[in-house]
Design an enzyme around this catalytic site. Structure first.
Site, short mmCIF file in Angstrom:
data_model
loop_
_atom_site.label_atom_id
_atom_site.label_comp_id
_atom_site.label_asym_id
_atom_site.label_seq_id
_atom_site.Cartn_x
_atom_site.Cartn_y
_atom_site.Cartn_z
N LYS A 97 56.26 -9.02 7.12
CA LYS A 97 57.64 -9.10 7.68
C LYS A 97 57.91 -10.31 7.41
O LYS A 97 59.03 -10.65 7.11
CB LYS A 97 57.53 -8.53 9.02
CG LYS A 97 56.95 -7.05 9.20
CD LYS A 97 57.08 -6.71 10.83
CE LYS A 97 56.13 -5.67 11.43
NZ LYS A 97 56.02 -4.39 10.66
N TRP B 170 52.16 4.86 8.56
CA TRP B 170 52.91 4.26 9.78
C TRP B 170 53.99 3.23 9.07
O TRP B 170 55.24 2.82 9.71
CB TRP B 170 51.79 3.62 10.66
CG TRP B 170 52.57 3.00 11.82
CD1 TRP B 170 52.37 1.70 12.08
CD2 TRP B 170 53.14 3.65 12.96
NE1 TRP B 170 52.81 1.36 13.40
CE2 TRP B 170 53.37 2.35 13.86
CE3 TRP B 170 53.45 4.89 13.33
CZ2 TRP B 170 53.82 2.77 15.02
CZ3 TRP B 170 54.01 5.19 14.72
CH2 TRP B 170 54.37 3.92 15.28
N SER C 278 51.21 -6.90 6.60
CA SER C 278 51.59 -6.39 7.72
C SER C 278 52.53 -7.03 8.65
O SER C 278 53.81 -7.49 8.17
CB SER C 278 50.50 -6.11 8.58
OG SER C 278 50.65 -4.91 9.46
N HIS D 142 45.34 0.56 5.93
CA HIS D 142 46.03 -0.82 6.15
C HIS D 142 45.18 -2.00 6.39
O HIS D 142 44.09 -2.18 7.29
CB HIS D 142 46.44 -0.45 7.64
CG HIS D 142 47.33 -1.58 8.19
ND1 HIS D 142 48.71 -1.74 7.69
CD2 HIS D 142 47.35 -2.42 9.13
CE1 HIS D 142 49.36 -2.65 8.22
NE2 HIS D 142 48.51 -3.09 9.27
C1 GCU Z 1 51.10 -2.68 14.34
C2 GCU Z 1 52.77 -2.42 14.00
C3 GCU Z 1 53.29 -2.85 12.59
C4 GCU Z 1 52.41 -3.91 12.29
C5 GCU Z 1 50.91 -3.98 12.32
C6 GCU Z 1 50.19 -5.28 11.85
O1 GCU Z 1 50.73 -1.19 13.59
O2 GCU Z 1 53.09 -1.32 14.80
O3 GCU Z 1 54.47 -2.95 12.62
O4 GCU Z 1 52.90 -4.18 10.87
O5 GCU Z 1 50.85 -3.83 13.65
O6 GCU Z 1 50.77 -6.16 12.05
O7 GCU Z 1 48.92 -5.00 11.69
#
Ligand code: GCU
Length: 435
Positions: A271, A358, A267, A410
């Site tokens: 990144k 998402w 997540s 997720h």
């Molecule tokens: C939120 C956010 C995402 C991210 C995620 C996470 O959903 O919008 O961009 O990847 O949190 O880090 O769990």
């Protein structure tokens, strides 16, 4: 769970400091494939001046150009520190019979200043006894080292003492011992001959918008500076920097093979692993799990989270320049397939979850596919499929650009780790390399 196109009144979610009070920007979010608007991706094999990139030497120049663009427009550049940073390493504990006797557990404090109360990071390292000079998975945890296993001897990470990260009952529950152990199946990883190194990402920069007063940012301020400049790093930049500092330390550990380190993250931390892997060629393998917007997913494809939405909800993650592209992804000079391409020719694995729309699984696959020409140019074969695999039955695309999608939402699961290790076996070799 949302379906279709809807709008969010961003002011209800959170407000960026630069927005005038009372403004309520409307953010369009699309979660329907048929509503994706046409978009054009920049060509990773064309210089900004239009010249084609057709040799490895050309790619070196294009790579430098792309790295600069991602730094100045997306994540922010890592500034030079105000004083040279010479990290100090302190072994805080060692246990030779960890994980039912299968591993050595070591805790290391890495201090970035001459003070012991930070900033710094607490690294938790497991060395498998079955594999001398093991390959390593390095990745951040979200809630502190104590959350990755029930073992009462694990020292809680320093950042979990931060009152802002413990401010609600949910945060406190997440920080409990072993609360995140399902995402860190340590015995399973060690049994396959891999070492694991983890630290809490908040050690580097706590994950809230405080104007960068804490974490490592202040170590880099010039005299009089109190905030990063518009093209300087946000939190993701600082987290990525920390992964490289962890790798510096791993290079000093005789029991592991620091030439075989896979940097991984889920997540927002996916990144981060991509940005770390793009910048630091010492990472032998790079893994992103459901990293979505600002990670592996294409920004110009309007599906799932958008640049405007991420910059509004998380104004501290990227550099301020990235806000120029709120609702203007078309103007971005780069897209995330080029971030993946910055890892080339090293293996990179993109993992999606079908239930995590998402994060735009299809946009993650398309980014992997669009990075392929760079890998091909460098002679490594790239992504061996052109059709997106189905979530079931399990299909791990193991080529140099790897891809995997599974059913479910997720999270990082034990099965995800099997996928990671199958990919790492294929590219790092499951056998120890010679010193
Ligand atoms: C939120 C956010 C995402 C991210 C995620 C996470 O959903 O919008 O961009 O990847 O949190 O880090 O769990």
């Amino acid at each position: 769970m949302f379906v279709g196109v809807f709008v969010l009144v961003a002011g209800l979610v959170s407000q960026t400091p630069s927005e005038p009070k009372g403004s309520t920007p409307v953010i369009r979010i699309n979660l329907e494939e048929s509503k994706v608007r046409p978009y054009t991706l920049p060509d990773p094999l064309r210089m900004e001046n239009g010249r084609a990139v057709s040799t490895k030497t050309d790619w070196a120049a294009r790579r430098a150009e792309l790295l600069k663009l991602f730094a100045s427009q997306v994540y922010g550049q890592t500034p030079a520190p105000s004083r040279p940073i010479a990290p100090r390493y302190r072994i805080r504990s060692e246990h030779k019979e960890a994980l039912s006797g299968t591993a050595i557990r070591r805790e290391i404090a890495i201090e970035f200043s001459d003070r012991d109360d930070g900033p710094g990071m607490d690294l938790l390292l497991y060395l498998p006894k079955n594999a001398p000079r093991a390959a390593v998975f390095l990745g951040y945890n979200f809630s502190g080292n104590q959350s990755v296993d029930l073992d009462p001897a694990i020292t809680p990470s320093r950042s979990t003492h931060d009152p802002r990260t413990r401010s609600d009952a949910r945060a406190t529950a997440r920080q409990a011992r072993g609360a995140d152990s399902s995402a860190w199946p340590l015995e399973q990883i060690v049994a396959r001959g891999y070492a694991v190194a983890t630290a809490c990402y908040a050690d580097l920069d706590p994950d809230y918008d405080d104007g960068f007063a804490n974490g490592v940012h202040p170590l880099f301020y010039k005299p009089g500076q109190t905030q990063p400049a518009a093209d300087e790093w946000g939190s993701i930049g600082a987290w990525a920097w920390g992964l490289s500092r962890a790798l510096d330390y791993l290079e000093t550990v005789g029991e592991i093979d620091a030439k075989r380190v896979a940097v991984m993250g889920h997540s927002r931390l996916g990144k981060t692993s991509l940005w770390a892997g793009a910048q630091d060629p010492r990472f032998a393998v790079v893994v992103s799990i459901q990293s979505g917007c600002g990670g592996a997913a294409l920004s110009k494809r309007d599906f799932g989270e958008t640049v405007a939405r991420i910059n509004t909800s998380f104004p501290h993650w990227f550099c301020q320049n990235f806000r120029k592209y709120n609702d203007h992804e078309d103007a971005l000079p780069v897209d995330q397939h080029e971030l993946i391409a910055l890892v080339a020719p090293r293996p990179v694995l993109i993992c999606s979850a079908a239930g995590d729309q998402w994060a735009d699984p299809k946009g993650e696959f398309l980014a992997a596919l669009a990075a392929d020409p760079v890998y091909k140019l460098l002679g490594t074969g790239g992504l061996e499929v052109s059709e997106m695999p189905k979530p079931a039955p399990r299909q791990l695309v193991k080529s140099t650009i790897g891809y995997h999608i599974r059913p479910g939402g997720h999270a990082v699961t034990r099965d995800d780790w099997e996928v990671l290790m199958d990919f790492a076996d294929a590219h790092l070799g499951s056998h120890p390399s010679t010193p």
